[in-house]
Design a protein around this motif. Structure first.
Motif, PDB file in Angstrom:
ATOM      1  N   ASP B  29       7.240   0.831  -2.740  1.00  0.00           N
ATOM      2  CA  ASP B  29       8.007   0.060  -1.754  1.00  0.00           C
ATOM      3  C   ASP B  29       7.422  -1.354  -1.625  1.00  0.00           C
ATOM      4  OD1 ASP B  29      10.134  -0.191  -0.051  1.00  0.00           O
ATOM      5  OD2 ASP B  29       9.074   0.543   1.720  1.00  0.00           O
ATOM      6  N   HIS B  32       8.540  -4.296   0.709  1.00  0.00           N
ATOM      7  CA  HIS B  32       8.538  -4.161   2.173  1.00  0.00           C
ATOM      8  C   HIS B  32       7.169  -3.909   2.774  1.00  0.00           C
ATOM      9  CE1 HIS B  32      12.705  -3.106   0.858  1.00  0.00           C
ATOM     10  NE2 HIS B  32      12.930  -4.067   1.708  1.00  0.00           N
ATOM     11  N   ARG B  33       6.113  -4.271   2.052  1.00  0.00           N
ATOM     12  CA  ARG B  33       4.780  -4.104   2.626  1.00  0.00           C
ATOM     13  C   ARG B  33       4.581  -5.097   3.767  1.00  0.00           C
ATOM     14  NH1 ARG B  33       2.895  -4.292  -3.310  1.00  0.00           N
ATOM     15  NH2 ARG B  33       2.844  -2.079  -3.870  1.00  0.00           N
ATOM     16  N   THR B  34       3.969  -4.608   4.865  1.00  0.00           N
ATOM     17  CA  THR B  34       3.629  -5.502   5.984  1.00  0.00           C
ATOM     18  C   THR B  34       2.158  -5.262   6.347  1.00  0.00           C
ATOM     19  OG1 THR B  34       4.079  -3.935   7.774  1.00  0.00           O
ATOM     20  CG2 THR B  34       5.966  -5.169   6.901  1.00  0.00           C
ATOM     21  N   SER B  37       1.693  -1.696   7.559  1.00  0.00           N
ATOM     22  CA  SER B  37       2.034  -0.542   6.702  1.00  0.00           C
ATOM     23  C   SER B  37       0.902   0.465   6.563  1.00  0.00           C
ATOM     24  CB  SER B  37       2.411  -1.022   5.286  1.00  0.00           C
ATOM     25  OG  SER B  37       3.483  -1.914   5.312  1.00  0.00           O
ATOM     26  N   ASP B  40       0.265   2.509   9.825  1.00  0.00           N
ATOM     27  CA  ASP B  40       1.388   3.440   9.997  1.00  0.00           C
ATOM     28  C   ASP B  40       1.251   4.632   9.052  1.00  0.00           C
ATOM     29  OD1 ASP B  40       2.389   1.720  11.848  1.00  0.00           O
ATOM     30  OD2 ASP B  40       4.053   0.979  10.608  1.00  0.00           O
ATOM     31  N   GLY B 163      -1.496  -4.157   3.627  1.00  0.00           N
ATOM     32  CA  GLY B 163      -2.023  -2.866   3.198  1.00  0.00           C
ATOM     33  C   GLY B 163      -2.936  -2.957   1.992  1.00  0.00           C
TER      34      GLY B 163
END
Lengths: 320, 320
Positions: B29, B32-34, B37, B40, B163
């Protein structure tokens, strides 16, 4: 007919040779670089220097046209920064090629010289293919050195070694080597429908469509990177992958790995963050795009020399 | 017979899939890494962690055998270092995979757990192919983070973002991204004489011969790198180059690009600094080497899973 190991049905012997920045023919003599190589080369007869102001190449205006090569005695006016110079290699006649960052304010330089970024240099034909290849090498290495002035392990100021091909920390001895970032760039083909997938990023010139692309990540094969990037950006599932051509891309130091990718699905689910548009194009549309004027309404393809152009053009030629 | 774009006369559909460390099937993914991440994922049910002590993987001894996956509650005894953890991605069932460096003295760890480097893990079959691929990704990213703890531009301590997929300098905002080093590795073939070129480095196990290899340099195509490295190490001139397979190689973060190279000359001029020996082998010799016992007198080939083994084996199979 069985093709032998090196025969291919591709329309060119080596498509990589037809991409921009691939004309570098310097003898790098990579196995024998020493900390003395750069100084020795600088003092050798015939040494010629490519000068860079930030990420722009400096060109002299001569009667015969623009010239990117400086002799040593022509450098002082540019305020060269020899501690950050890089020995690129040697031409066939033995003359050294060196990349040299310069310190003069680019605004001032622009009054007396022409400054160009690598992309414009190739698009506007400001240097021959061989020199463009040397420019690519020089830009990549100067950028890499500039981003590793301090040791990543302990924060101490690092030192340039091996003619700009290594940096070493005098405190902890950590060694750093030039980086090259592999990027997959792929023309996705729906074989049954004879369609190809092209998209446009938000920053593209209006009307331009290109192949999808993305960095290869640690722990991935080339083929898996093609499948992941295509799926993430377009939602299209990919089966087989065929390598076609590679290209050095000095913005700042990538290796473009061009592939054909076999579509296993057709419904597009576009990543809106990455792409402004993404759709299937017919053979006739692609043929028109390759000849279309970038100043027109579009759609048009990336310029000749770009690996996306090569992949698209070769797909058209392949099946003729 | 004309082959279509994705058909090939190669002995396998995708040779890359047959190399060690290529089994990673995680959903990364990547788009869409933040910065959130990793945390979570750590808190998600089913999160499993690969633990690394330096460049070695930590394995638990269970009744059913060795297990490289740790649940969060099993970590404290290893003294995890969460500031340097990396979110690798998600398995098909949605369970996160995380790579975590641990601080416990490896000597102490070795009393209660088994420690293994990546090469031994694959050679001794200590994890399945999919997990080995995750180990490769984890090792590469932990090594990269560890080598970029300080900003290369200004020397300030950098911070982990996305991350573990980005590091940023809080002082000058310089951004650093994971690196993957492309390496060409090539089986050079003298087609007319039906011979292949193999060599041995000074550090090889006695009796082992392998394909030549070297880093792709900035400003080089894959094909040019194959020609340069082969010429520099062996003096053999190369014509055509055919890409065959790629492999992630986590020592520390390479992408092996395996090619066949067409020899245009036959007289070897070995680089003595790089190679202890380099010579031509017949088809019969290569066949024997692939089955030979590494404990014997040699010569023998690199183990199954190594891309050099794949190239050599596939050359044998191709023309059968």
């Amino acid at each position: 007919m069985t093709l032998s190991l090196f025969d291919t049905d591709a329309p060119h012997g080596e498509a990589s040779r037809l991409t921009a920045f691939s004309g570098n023919r310097l003898d790098r003599d990579a196995e024998h670089r020493t900390d003395q190589s750069l100084e020795d080369a600088m003092n050798r007869d015939g040494a010629h220097i490519l000068a860079f102001a930030g990420n722009r190449l400096v060109l002299k205006q001569r009667e015969a046209g623009l010239d990117p090569l400086f002799a040593r005695h022509e450098l002082p006016v540019l305020e060269p920064d020899p501690a950050k110079a890089v020995l690129l290699g040697f031409r066939q006649d033995g003359s050294p090629r060196i990349a040299m960052p310069v310190l003069t304010d680019p605004e001032q330089l622009a009054l007396h010289f022409r400054l160009t970024d690598a992309r414009s240099a190739f698009r506007d034909g400001l240097a021959d293919e061989e020199t463009l290849g040397e420019v690519a090498q020089g830009l990549s290495l100067i950028h890499w050195n500039d981003a590793h002035l301090f040791c990543g392990k302990c924060g101490t100021r690092s030192e340039s070694k091996l003619g700009g091909y290594k940096r070493q920390c005098p405190a902890c001895n950590h060694m750093m080597f030039p980086r090259t970032d592999p990027v997959v760039i792929m023309l996705t083909v729906d074989v049954a429908s004879d369609l190809v997938l092209l998209g446009r990023g938000h920053h593209f010139a209006p009307g331009m469509y290109s192949t999808l692309a993305g960095f290869v990540e640690p722990g991935e094969t080339i083929e898996d990177a093609v499948r992941r990037e295509t799926f993430e950006e377009s939602g299209i599932r990919i089966g087989r992958v065929r390598y076609h051509a590679s290209q050095p891309w000095p913005m700042p130091h990538s290796l473009m790995i061009g592939c054909f990718a076999e579509a296993l699905s057709s419904e597009i689910s576009r990543d809106e963050q990455e792409l402004q548009d993404c759709r299937w194009f017919t053979r006739a549309e692609v043929s028109t795009m390759l000849d279309a004027d970038p100043a027109g309404a579009g759609p048009f393809a990336p310029p000749r020399g770009a690996i996306a152009n090569r992949l698209t053009r070769d797909w058209l030629d392949w099946s003729r």
